[in-house]
Design an enzyme around this catalytic site. Structure first.
Site, PDB file in Angstrom:
ATOM      1  N   PRO A  94       1.879   3.374 -14.834  1.00 42.06           N
ATOM      2  CA  PRO A  94       1.725   2.468 -13.687  1.00 42.06           C
ATOM      3  C   PRO A  94       1.571   3.301 -12.415  1.00 42.06           C
ATOM      4  CG  PRO A  94       3.853   2.140 -14.799  1.00 42.06           C
ATOM      5  CD  PRO A  94       3.183   3.274 -15.494  1.00 42.06           C
ATOM      6  N   THR A 139      -2.425  19.018  -7.734  1.00 47.51           N
ATOM      7  CA  THR A 139      -3.052  19.614  -8.907  1.00 47.51           C
ATOM      8  C   THR A 139      -3.348  21.080  -8.590  1.00 47.51           C
ATOM      9  OG1 THR A 139      -4.707  19.264 -10.639  1.00 47.51           O
ATOM     10  CG2 THR A 139      -5.452  18.937  -8.350  1.00 47.51           C
ATOM     11  N   GLN A 172      -9.891  14.223  -8.703  1.00 49.21           N
ATOM     12  CA  GLN A 172      -8.620  14.245  -7.965  1.00 49.21           C
ATOM     13  C   GLN A 172      -8.911  13.866  -6.503  1.00 49.21           C
ATOM     14  OE1 GLN A 172      -9.099  17.234 -10.267  1.00 49.21           O
ATOM     15  NE2 GLN A 172      -8.402  15.622 -11.593  1.00 49.21           N
ATOM     16  N   GLY A 192      -9.882  10.688 -14.448  1.00 54.55           N
ATOM     17  CA  GLY A 192     -10.278   9.510 -15.215  1.00 54.55           C
ATOM     18  C   GLY A 192     -11.125   8.669 -14.288  1.00 54.55           C
ATOM     19  N   HIS A 193     -12.434   8.643 -14.517  1.00 57.56           N
ATOM     20  CA  HIS A 193     -13.356   7.927 -13.633  1.00 57.56           C
ATOM     21  C   HIS A 193     -13.943   6.731 -14.372  1.00 57.56           C
ATOM     22  CE1 HIS A 193     -14.004  11.870 -11.153  1.00 57.56           C
ATOM     23  NE2 HIS A 193     -12.759  11.450 -11.155  1.00 57.56           N
ATOM     24  N   ASP A 239      -7.982   8.300  -7.917  1.00 56.79           N
ATOM     25  CA  ASP A 239      -8.230   6.947  -8.430  1.00 56.79           C
ATOM     26  C   ASP A 239      -8.712   5.976  -7.352  1.00 56.79           C
ATOM     27  OD1 ASP A 239      -7.307   7.915 -10.880  1.00 56.79           O
ATOM     28  OD2 ASP A 239      -5.234   7.399 -10.376  1.00 56.79           O
ATOM     29  N   LYS A 245     -13.859   6.702  -7.241  1.00 57.56           N
ATOM     30  CA  LYS A 245     -14.955   7.687  -7.073  1.00 57.56           C
ATOM     31  C   LYS A 245     -16.028   7.468  -8.127  1.00 57.56           C
ATOM     32  CE  LYS A 245     -11.965  11.040  -7.523  1.00 57.56           C
ATOM     33  NZ  LYS A 245     -10.695  10.275  -7.457  1.00 57.56           N
TER      34      LYS A 245
HETATM   35  P1  GDP Z   1     -11.532   7.371  -9.792  1.00 57.38           P
HETATM   36  O1  GDP Z   1     -10.626   8.272 -10.534  1.00 57.38           O
HETATM   37  O2  GDP Z   1     -11.522   7.637  -8.320  1.00 57.38           O
HETATM   38  O3  GDP Z   1     -12.932   7.345 -10.333  1.00 57.38           O
HETATM   39  O4  GDP Z   1     -10.938   5.883  -9.971  1.00 57.38           O
HETATM   40  P2  GDP Z   1     -10.387   5.218 -11.335  1.00 57.38           P
HETATM   41  O5  GDP Z   1     -11.538   4.831 -12.159  1.00 57.38           O
HETATM   42  O6  GDP Z   1      -9.327   6.052 -11.950  1.00 57.38           O
HETATM   43  O7  GDP Z   1      -9.630   3.946 -10.750  1.00 57.38           O
HETATM   44  C1  GDP Z   1     -10.265   2.998  -9.975  1.00 57.38           C
HETATM   45  C2  GDP Z   1     -10.098   1.621 -10.656  1.00 57.38           C
HETATM   46  O8  GDP Z   1     -10.473   0.625  -9.750  1.00 57.38           O
HETATM   47  C3  GDP Z   1     -11.000   1.438 -11.864  1.00 57.38           C
HETATM   48  O9  GDP Z   1     -10.348   0.592 -12.774  1.00 57.38           O
HETATM   49  C4  GDP Z   1     -12.224   0.768 -11.271  1.00 57.38           C
HETATM   50  O10 GDP Z   1     -12.944  -0.006 -12.236  1.00 57.38           O
HETATM   51  C5  GDP Z   1     -11.596  -0.118 -10.247  1.00 57.38           C
HETATM   52  N1  GDP Z   1     -12.407  -0.393  -9.041  1.00 57.38           N
HETATM   53  C6  GDP Z   1     -13.227   0.428  -8.345  1.00 57.38           C
HETATM   54  N2  GDP Z   1     -13.687  -0.176  -7.244  1.00 57.38           N
HETATM   55  C7  GDP Z   1     -13.151  -1.411  -7.225  1.00 57.38           C
HETATM   56  C8  GDP Z   1     -13.214  -2.509  -6.291  1.00 57.38           C
HETATM   57  O11 GDP Z   1     -13.869  -2.464  -5.253  1.00 57.38           O
HETATM   58  N3  GDP Z   1     -12.489  -3.636  -6.633  1.00 57.38           N
HETATM   59  C9  GDP Z   1     -11.729  -3.713  -7.778  1.00 57.38           C
HETATM   60  N4  GDP Z   1     -11.047  -4.817  -7.998  1.00 57.38           N
HETATM   61  N5  GDP Z   1     -11.661  -2.696  -8.638  1.00 57.38           N
HETATM   62  C10 GDP Z   1     -12.339  -1.569  -8.362  1.00 57.38           C
HETATM   63  P1  IMO Z   2      -9.023  11.230 -10.614  1.00 56.87           P
HETATM   64  O1  IMO Z   2     -10.197  12.168 -10.608  1.00 56.87           O
HETATM   65  C1  IMO Z   2      -4.784  10.568  -9.862  1.00 56.87           C
HETATM   66  C2  IMO Z   2      -2.113  13.969 -10.449  1.00 56.87           C
HETATM   67  C3  IMO Z   2      -1.113  13.844 -11.576  1.00 56.87           C
HETATM   68  C4  IMO Z   2       0.038  14.638 -10.968  1.00 56.87           C
HETATM   69  C5  IMO Z   2      -0.675  15.775 -10.261  1.00 56.87           C
HETATM   70  C6  IMO Z   2      -0.767  17.068 -11.057  1.00 56.87           C
HETATM   71  O2  IMO Z   2      -9.055  10.229 -11.694  1.00 56.87           O
HETATM   72  O3  IMO Z   2      -8.791  10.653  -9.255  1.00 56.87           O
HETATM   73  P2  IMO Z   2      -2.229  17.795 -13.153  1.00 56.87           P
HETATM   74  O4  IMO Z   2      -2.320  17.229 -14.539  1.00 56.87           O
HETATM   75  O5  IMO Z   2      -3.522  17.788 -12.421  1.00 56.87           O
HETATM   76  O6  IMO Z   2      -1.570  19.125 -13.120  1.00 56.87           O
HETATM   77  O7  IMO Z   2      -1.228  16.792 -12.371  1.00 56.87           O
HETATM   78  O8  IMO Z   2      -1.986  15.309  -9.994  1.00 56.87           O
HETATM   79  N1  IMO Z   2      -3.523  13.773 -10.832  1.00 56.87           N
HETATM   80  C7  IMO Z   2      -4.222  12.659 -10.577  1.00 56.87           C
HETATM   81  N2  IMO Z   2      -3.840  11.496 -10.012  1.00 56.87           N
HETATM   82  N3  IMO Z   2      -6.080  10.752 -10.224  1.00 56.87           N
HETATM   83  C8  IMO Z   2      -6.494  11.926 -10.753  1.00 56.87           C
HETATM   84  O9  IMO Z   2      -7.797  12.194 -10.996  1.00 56.87           O
HETATM   85  C9  IMO Z   2      -5.532  12.938 -10.987  1.00 56.87           C
HETATM   86  N4  IMO Z   2      -5.588  14.172 -11.516  1.00 56.87           N
HETATM   87  C10 IMO Z   2      -4.362  14.678 -11.399  1.00 56.87           C
HETATM   88  O10 IMO Z   2      -0.765  12.501 -11.808  1.00 56.87           O
HETATM   89  O11 IMO Z   2       0.682  13.869  -9.990  1.00 56.87           O
HETATM   90 MG    MG Z   3      -9.035   8.171 -11.861  1.00 54.25          MG
END
Ligand code: GDP
Ligand code: IMO
Ligand code: MG
Length: 424
Positions: free
Chosen positions: A303, A238, A223, A40-41, A13, A16
């Site tokens: 959270p 994972t 991840q 979740g991207h 998270d 990416k």
């Molecule tokens: P990913 O899994 O690495 O693609 O990241 P996620 O999408 O799960 O979580 C990143 C969160 O941070 C998302 O809600 C994005 O919209 C938000 N985000 C990404 N870059 C920034 C930033 O520079 N500032 C803020 N405030 N939010 C950001």
């Molecule tokens: P992105 O690509 C954050 C975490 C889960 C758990 C562990 C194992 O959005 O960054 P799993 O379901 O893979 O067997 O769970 O890995 N986890 C992530 N945490 N971002 C992710 O993907 C994750 N994918 C798995 O919360 O701790």
């Molecule tokens: Mg994510």
């Protein structure tokens, strides 16, 4: 040429999706090579929010070829849901291909993910319960069902009977759960296979040919390094290889194709799920970062745990992934925190310091983070147009962070939108 990898350097998270979306505007091909819908991207474009789980983040560009490689585990039901929700928003999925070698998440994998987590009691991993671990277990046990099987009804029916019987036995007799009706599963998954058939193609060949034709390729990591099955905080990880080297095996290309590796980090640290987190903040500052940064899981809504930037972790990621540069997201979230901290080493129980992330949790236990403090900033940086426009304290924070992790920062995120990135 060129072929870029984007990897997570913390516990996921890191943003990416946003970085890949930005770089995808200059890419011809975007490839996912591991993980599944545990990812979740998020991509934000002019207030429109897209949350992608299995489909590569390049899908928002209509001419970009989006590929799902052999190393991915694919839940067809969720995948079709994602396809349909994108199509309903006017996004074409015509340029999407899935490798026939990718393994299929079956309903018993999801059931077993939940049952085994419950069996672990207080020592559960906190998985996303998407069946990821059990699907990879079957892959390595050599009894998995692959996308090829899914789109060949006679093969599928046979494989469902063969493995389904054993899975039912484990579910009912070991865990006391409920057996699956294998004929129903066969009928349901045969329909999914029909829907997926037009998307199936050899991703190894497509990627190789794109590279030979001089196209720009982006490998989208899911991840992150600290969730890697070998180089993460085992067993709180994972079941795939999110590190850069995983891209080659997960796509079916050689390492010499890769020309650039970008690591993505947040300006602080978050973690969703259980496991160690040395710089975790269990206080008001942690709550503030969670609320201001909207730190709630993209996939499960849980959270996220929050803490200070940990240079020991990112230094580990710089080495394990061979990073060329870093993108630091969410610097804007740190506004109005009077003192910012970066962990630069861990103090072991015997009083000695280590700059390297320990191999085992037992070794990590009792380690205490050693911090350097910085004055914070109060300015709203979300509208800055260049790195030079950032307040001095922000520039200093980034400069010191680069020094501690041993890698240059080439991008700084100052907000969720596509446009909120400062490139250096
Ligand atoms: P990913 O899994 O690495 O693609 O990241 P996620 O999408 O799960 O979580 C990143 C969160 O941070 C998302 O809600 C994005 O919209 C938000 N985000 C990404 N870059 C920034 C930033 O520079 N500032 C803020 N405030 N939010 C950001
Ligand atoms: P992105 O690509 C954050 C975490 C889960 C758990 C562990 C194992 O959005 O960054 P799993 O379901 O893979 O067997 O769970 O890995 N986890 C992530 N945490 N971002 C992710 O993907 C994750 N994918 C798995 O919360 O701790
Ligand atoms: Mg994510």
């Amino acid at each position: 040429m060129p072929a870029n990898i984007v990897v997570g350097t913390q516990w996921g998270d890191e943003g990416k999706g946003k970085i890949i979306d930005i770089i995808s505007s200059r890419a011809d091909v975007v490839v996912r090579s591991q993980g599944g819908n545990n990812a979740g991207h998020t991509v934000v474009n002019n207030g429109e929010v897209y949350k992608l789980h299995l489909i590569p983040s390049g899908i928002l560009y209509k001419d970009t070829l989006c590929l799902i490689g052999a190393g991915v585990v694919l839940d067809p039901k969720d995948f079709i849901g994602e396809l349909e929700s994108l199509e309903a928003r006017g996004i074409s999925t015509a340029n999407l291909k899935i490798d026939p070698r990718a393994h299929v998440v079956m309903p018993w994998h999801i059931a077993l993910d939940g049952l085994s987590e419950a069996f672990r009691g207080g020592k559960d991993i906190g998985t996303t319960k998407r069946g990821i671990g059990p699907t990879y277990m079957d892959k390595y046990e050599r009894c998995g069902i692959r996308v090829y099987d899914l789109v060949h009804p006679e093969v599928l029916a046979e494989k469902i009977q063969a493995t389904g019987k054993l899975k039912n036995k484990i579910i009912t007799e070991v865990y006391g759960g409920e057996a699956f009706d294998l004929d129903k599963v066969t009928a349901e998954y045969t329909e999914y296979g029909k829907r997926l058939l037009p998307y199936v193609d050899d991703v190894s060949v497509l990627t190789f040919e794109a590279d030979k034709a001089g196209k720009t390729i982006m490998f989208e990591g899911a991840q992150a390094t600290l969730l890697d099955i070998d180089f993460g905080t085992y067993p709180y990880v994972t079941s795939s290889h999110p590190v850069s080297a995983g891209v080659c095996v997960g796509t079916g290309v050689g390492p010499k194709m890769i020309t650039n590796i970008i690591g993505v980090a947040k300006a602080y640290t978050t973690r969703v799920g259980k496991g160690p987190f040395p710089t975790e903040l269990d206080d008001e500052t942690g709550d503030k970062i969670r609320n201001v940064g909207g730190e709630f899981g993209t996939t499960t809504g849980r959270p996220r745990r929050t803490g200070w930037f940990d240079a020991v972790i990112v230094r580990h990621s710089v080495r394990v992934n061979g990073l060329d540069s870093l993108a630091i997201n969410k610097l804007d979230t740190l506004a109005n925190i009077p003192i910012l901290k970066i962990c630069i080493a861990y103090k072991k129980p015997d009083g000695t310091l280590t700059e390297h992330f320990p191999a085992a949790l037992e070794e990590l236990e009792g380690c205490e983070p050693v911090y350097v403090e910085f004055p914070g900033f109060t300015e709203d940086i979300s509208k800055c147009k260049s790195f030079d426009e950032l307040p001095e304290n922000c520039k200093e924070y980034i400069a010191r962070l680069e020094e501690y992790v041993g890698c240059k920062v080439s991008m700084v995120g100052i907000g969720p939108d596509r446009s909120q990135i400062l490139e250096r």
